[in-house]
Design a protein around this motif. Structure first.
Motif, short mmCIF file in Angstrom:
data_model
loop_
_atom_site.label_atom_id
_atom_site.label_comp_id
_atom_site.label_asym_id
_atom_site.label_seq_id
_atom_site.Cartn_x
_atom_site.Cartn_y
_atom_site.Cartn_z
N GLN A 195 0.83 -1.20 0.00
CA GLN A 195 0.00 0.00 0.00
C GLN A 195 0.87 1.25 0.00
OE1 GLN A 195 -3.00 -0.10 3.02
NE2 GLN A 195 -3.86 1.87 2.48
N GLU A 198 1.96 1.76 -3.55
CA GLU A 198 0.83 2.27 -4.35
C GLU A 198 0.60 3.74 -4.10
OE1 GLU A 198 -1.91 -1.79 -4.73
OE2 GLU A 198 -2.60 -0.11 -3.52
N ASN A 199 0.65 4.18 -2.84
CA ASN A 199 0.41 5.58 -2.53
C ASN A 199 1.48 6.48 -3.12
OD1 ASN A 199 -1.89 4.87 -1.16
ND2 ASN A 199 -1.10 5.30 0.88
N GLN A 200 2.73 5.99 -3.14
CA GLN A 200 3.81 6.78 -3.73
C GLN A 200 3.68 6.85 -5.25
OE1 GLN A 200 7.29 4.91 -2.13
NE2 GLN A 200 6.99 5.77 -0.09
N CYS A 211 -4.68 16.90 -5.48
CA CYS A 211 -4.81 15.68 -4.68
C CYS A 211 -5.37 16.03 -3.31
CB CYS A 211 -3.46 14.98 -4.51
SG CYS A 211 -2.98 14.01 -5.95
N ARG A 213 -6.11 14.47 0.36
CA ARG A 213 -5.82 13.40 1.31
C ARG A 213 -6.77 13.55 2.49
NH1 ARG A 213 -0.70 11.15 0.25
NH2 ARG A 213 0.33 12.18 -1.51
N LEU A 224 -0.69 5.49 6.14
CA LEU A 224 -1.07 4.59 5.06
C LEU A 224 -2.58 4.46 4.89
CD1 LEU A 224 1.43 1.60 5.36
CD2 LEU A 224 1.34 3.36 3.60
N ILE A 228 -6.86 8.97 -0.70
CA ILE A 228 -6.31 9.96 -1.63
C ILE A 228 -7.17 9.95 -2.88
CG2 ILE A 228 -4.26 10.84 -2.79
CD1 ILE A 228 -2.57 8.93 -1.15
N ASN A 241 -7.12 6.17 -4.49
CA ASN A 241 -6.42 4.98 -4.04
C ASN A 241 -7.40 4.02 -3.36
OD1 ASN A 241 -6.90 6.19 -1.55
ND2 ASN A 241 -4.81 5.93 -0.80
N SER A 243 -7.88 3.05 -0.24
CA SER A 243 -8.57 3.58 0.95
C SER A 243 -9.56 4.68 0.57
CB SER A 243 -7.53 4.13 1.95
OG SER A 243 -8.15 4.62 3.10
#
Length: 662
Positions: A195, A198-200, A211, A213, A224, A228, A241, A243
């Motif tokens: 994860q 993926e976020n990066q 973006c 968050r 984490l 996003i 993403n 989440s």
């Protein structure tokens, strides 16, 4: 109600898993597929990895994945070191790109071809965590006898697929060890690490977009589990993403039918107004479910600060958005140096110098006033370099608190300081591995950190805060500043040795008022701004407006021009050209004051007034207009066609004039 990360389906093959029937069914189906591929349990493993040249090509195809995964793999391995285990990264086909682990276990893994260049798809290796996770697109644990090939049954493997920002599987992260050392927490570590990657990848893909968050609990921002979601500056949905999709209660496909406005109930301009007024940069939003969340808004356009765009005004139906690009094919190219050549001789000379050193490991220092486009130039250097497929990581040395810049740049271990995130943090220098590190406002870096930076650049290695380990990095460095570094060196505020280490090629970007391509720059900025909102040609700029632009001194340079044009384009919506009526009041006021072009109506002149400056005439005329409207500032401003703030400012100026009304 508090949202947590998307609840994971049980990892297939987990010993003692409460979802035993589901686990047994998934393993059974994987064994059926293995048999259909013509494999037999007693067969020896395939010892035919791809050639080194092919492995290199496959790594280059997955360059973004590889660059962002490496530091995460380092951190993950630190958690399992000396447990007879290894960490593995594969591409979307199950080909092992990179691995690291305990030496004694790596030797055993090599006996079953568990090494870079080997493919671990189900079709080649039968049921195994990597191949089955990719086939099922879910977290998978294959333990001991769950492996189809008997030769692999000494292993226990925990694997999680890695998705690109558009939801496409681009690889897998796996921890494999001796099945006697199975630990139930291993899958959680793998899942969190995947994860993080993926976020990066998400942040890199949408770094020039808006973006958001968010999380229902503010303390989870920056972790984490934060959601996003990304939009164009005009409010069109791009992606979310895992989440983010869970908290919004919608899949990426369903979200493409929405705009920012339809999801959060306010326009983009209202959002940016809220951000400007927010305490600590955190705003409150409401999800479609009605749940209140805390949010941070990021928009890192190279040429502007937070925009004031309105929404696109129409939902984008599934399939109508631009075709998503696969990270496996590498990120889309950013504008290169040729794109910045809009006709100015000074800029063209700078570009000519840069072309001679790009790709030759020469550090570049970009000088220029605030807003001249130093980061845009740095991105162009990266885009035209051999490292263009790698990450571009920007660090603003002036905007990060002095107490945090060391951990931000070099990373930190868990417990390195009070308030540090659990499991530590990856530094920007390590994130830039294989790409370009852009150090903006380098002249503002604290003196005590300059020595660490110099050592890291010379040794090409970093040590995270609170750690004794050394991690080698390969980065190209571009720096920028609006300060005179020679003066700082002379005054003892900047290390001389670091100055000469960074002082490879120095180029200076001219201020906007010094450039001869103002017309072309304005036209380009308008086109870029229009493209971020809706298709079609932007309005033209009337020649009389361009003449005003040519007279203006542009203290904020390109950033100021970009913001002014964005406002003017919105004011001129539906019209063919931008006129003086569409320009902001503060720009017009500033132009009048500095250029002496104010036209004061004779009716507003004060009796007996004989000022020597037109600015004085204007100030006293405004005072007279306010008196004529019985002190009503709003009415006076409307009558004069200026803003309330301008009225207040001019009244202050008029107080010191000898001929003001009593």
């Amino acid at each position: 109600m508090t949202f947590q990360p998307e609840p994971a389906r049980p990892a297939a093959g987990a010993p003692g898993d409460t979802g035993q029937p589901e686990r047994d069914q998934l393993i059974a189906q994987a064994h059926q597929r293995s048999e259909s591929y013509g494999l037999r349990p007693y067969e020896s493993p395939d010892f035919c990895p791809v050639l080194q040249s092919e492995l290199k090509t496959r790594i280059e195809r997955s360059q973004s994945l590889f660059a962002y995964a490496l530091p995460v793999m380092e951190t993950l391995y630190d958690q399992i070191v000396n447990t007879q285990s290894m960490v593995i990264l594969t591409d979307a086909d199950g080909l092992i790109l990179h691995s690291m682990g305990d030496d004694d276990f790596l030797a055993r893994a090599n006996q079953v071809a568990l090494r870079p260049g080997a493919e671990w798809s189900e079709a080649r290796r039968g049921t195994n965590a990597i191949g089955t996770a990719l086939a099922e697109n879910r977290a998978t644990l294959v333990h001991g006898a769950d492996h189809f090939l008997e030769a692999n049954q000494f292993l226990t493997c925990s694997c999680m697929t890695i998705l690109d920002p558009y939801g496409k599987t681009v690889g897998a992260l796996d921890v494999t060890g001796d099945q006697r050392g199975f630990h139930k927490h291993t899958m959680a570590l793998v899942r969190m690490s995947a994860q993080m990657i993926e976020n990066q990848l998400f942040g890199n893909a949408f770094r020039d977009m808006v973006c958001i968050r968010f999380h229902s609990r503010a303390e989870f921002l920056g972790t984490l589990v934060e959601g996003i979601v990304s939009f164009t500056p005009g409010g069109r949905f791009l992606s979310a993403n895992r989440s983010g999709q869970f908290q919004l209660g919608l899949s990426n496909g369903a979200l493409h039918a929405h705009t920012f406005s339809s999801l959060f109930g306010l326009s983009m301009s209202q959002l940016f107004d809220a951000v400007r007024a927010a305490h600590a940069g955190i705003v409150q939003l409401h999800l479609p479910s009605g749940v209140k969340v805390s949010a941070r808004v990021e928009w890192k356009s190279p040429a502007a600060s937070l925009p004031g765009n309105t929404d696109a005004g129409q939902a984008v139906q599934p399939g109508t958005a631009a075709a998503p690009r696969s990270l496996a094919a590498g990120p889309a190219r950013s504008p290169g140096l040729d794109d910045l050549d809009t006709g100015d001789a000074q800029i063209r000379a700078v570009i000519g110098k840069l072309r001679k050193v790009i790709g030759k490991d020469i550090p570049v220092m970009v000088l220029g006033e605030t807003g001249t486009g130093k980061e845009l130039m740095a991105r162009a250097i990266h885009a035209d370099s051999p490292r263009h497929a790698g990450p571009f990581i920007a660090v603003n040395c002036a905007s990060i608190p002095e107490t945090l810049i060391e951990s931000e740049l070099f990373g930190y271990e868990e417990g390195a300081f009070t308030g540090a995130r659990k499991k530590g943090g990856i530094g920007k220098m390590l994130l830039a591995n294989g790409g370009t590190l852009f150090l903006d406002e380098i002249g503002d870096m604290p003196l005590h950190l300059q020595g660490r930076l110099l050592r890291a650049l010379q040794e090409r290695a970093v040590s995270p805060l609170g750690s004794s380990k050394v991690i080698h990095v390969d980065v190209s460095v571009v720096c920028a500043t609006n300060r005179n570094l020679r003066d700082l060196v002379a005054n003892g505020q900047f290390r001389e040795d670091l100055y000469y280490r960074l002082n490879g090629l120095v180029v200076r970007l001219p201020a906007l008022r010094e450039r001869g391509d103002l017309d072309a720059v304005a036209a380009r900025l308008l086109r870029q701004d229009q493209a971020g909102v809706q298709p079609g040609e932007p309005p033209r700029i009337r020649e009389s407006v361009m003449e005003m632009f040519r007279r203006y001194h542009w203290p904020g340079n390109i950033r100021q021009l970009c913001n002014l044009l964005r406002t003017a384009r919105l004011m001129a919506e539906g019209e063919a050209e931008i006129t003086e009526d569409h320009l902001p009041d503060d720009f017009l006021d500033d132009l009048r004051e500095r250029q002496g072009h104010a036209a004061v109506p004779a009716a507003h002149m004060l009796p007996g007034a004989q000022p020597t400056r037109l600015a004085d005439v204007e100030a006293m005329a405004i005072v007279a207009t306010v008196k004529a409207h019985n002190g009503n500032i709003s009415a006076a401003a409307k009558a004069l066609g200026i803003s309330r703030n301008t009225v207040y400012r001019k009244m202050e100026e008029a107080r010191g004039l000898p001929h003001q009304a009593g």
